[in-house]
Design a protein around this motif. Sequence first.
Motif, PDB file in Angstrom:
ATOM      1  N   GLY A  53       0.843  -1.191   0.000  1.00  0.00           N
ATOM      2  CA  GLY A  53       0.000   0.000   0.000  1.00  0.00           C
ATOM      3  C   GLY A  53       0.872   1.232   0.000  1.00  0.00           C
ATOM      4  O   GLY A  53       0.815   2.061   0.907  1.00  0.00           O
ATOM      5  N   GLY A 101       1.094   4.007  -1.608  1.00  0.00           N
ATOM      6  CA  GLY A 101       0.631   5.372  -1.822  1.00  0.00           C
ATOM      7  C   GLY A 101       1.304   6.026  -3.010  1.00  0.00           C
ATOM      8  O   GLY A 101       1.252   5.545  -4.134  1.00  0.00           O
ATOM      9  N   GLU A 115       0.757  -0.667  -5.011  1.00  0.00           N
ATOM     10  CA  GLU A 115      -0.369   0.239  -4.798  1.00  0.00           C
ATOM     11  C   GLU A 115      -1.484  -0.123  -5.771  1.00  0.00           C
ATOM     12  O   GLU A 115      -1.216  -0.539  -6.902  1.00  0.00           O
ATOM     13  N   THR A 121      -3.014   7.487  -7.100  1.00  0.00           N
ATOM     14  CA  THR A 121      -1.793   7.461  -6.297  1.00  0.00           C
ATOM     15  C   THR A 121      -0.738   6.569  -6.935  1.00  0.00           C
ATOM     16  O   THR A 121       0.464   6.868  -6.870  1.00  0.00           O
ATOM     17  N   TRP A 122      -1.170   5.464  -7.565  1.00  0.00           N
ATOM     18  CA  TRP A 122      -0.207   4.617  -8.276  1.00  0.00           C
ATOM     19  C   TRP A 122       0.497   5.406  -9.374  1.00  0.00           C
ATOM     20  O   TRP A 122       1.711   5.293  -9.553  1.00  0.00           O
TER      21      TRP A 122
END
Length: 266
Positions: A149, A151, A172, A177-178
């Motif tokens: 995760g 971010g 992610e 955000t990826w």
Amino acid sequence: MSLLPAPSPERTDEPAGALDGPRRQLALQFAAVLAVLSLAWPYYGIRGEPLPWPQTAVAIGSVALLLATLSRQPWWWRVVHALFAPLAWGVSLLQLDPAWFLLGFMLLLLVYRGALSGQIPLYFSSRQTVDALAALTRDCHDLRFLDLGAGIGSIVQPLAVARPDACFTGIENAPATWLVGRVRTAAIANCSWRWGDLWQADLAAYDVVYAFLSPAPMAALWEKVVREMRPGSLFISNSFAVPGVAVTHQVDVGDRRHSRLFCYRV
């Protein structure tokens, strides 16, 4: 490889207090609506008066908050339950075009997919956390580090720059955000940026696995860690301890969030 002292075998039997999925939250909210309306509609119907929606919305929020508290939901779900009905009523007065709601949902999905699908909000790790992780892993040669995760890459990007001798991977699954993380890490040779579900990641290849998630998935994630990570490897959780498992070591980061790293040697 040994990064920390051997853990104590002691375990506690405290309940995990883990949440069920979003269906549990919907059920709590629906129960609050049903409880309030089943009393309010007959009462005002007999009196021949229209239902006072402002007071009804507040009552639904209050009952939802009570149910969330009794079922031991974490604080942010209690806030959501308390405010959902009053805010829904307030927004209805604005008479907005439904397309705006669709747009808002799509934007939330792009950024907060983890919160919507897995009760994992988007948190940004501080620079102090990066420094603390660098200190914890300084003596680990040929380090293979995984951020679950990840971010926007606020952990793996600076660590990869500081440690060209090590390999860093971020996973992610929120599209926006990826994409930001992909751009930030594209030019860093020792940093791999992946799109995917953290539950599908194979942890066996990594010396250190880092996660900054929420209380909800920690018990299940620990089962995955124990099942897949090699003996002697290290699992680090930012701010959220694994329920019922003794911490090997913990580090107070010293940032404004008062973050704490809970370290578990497998």
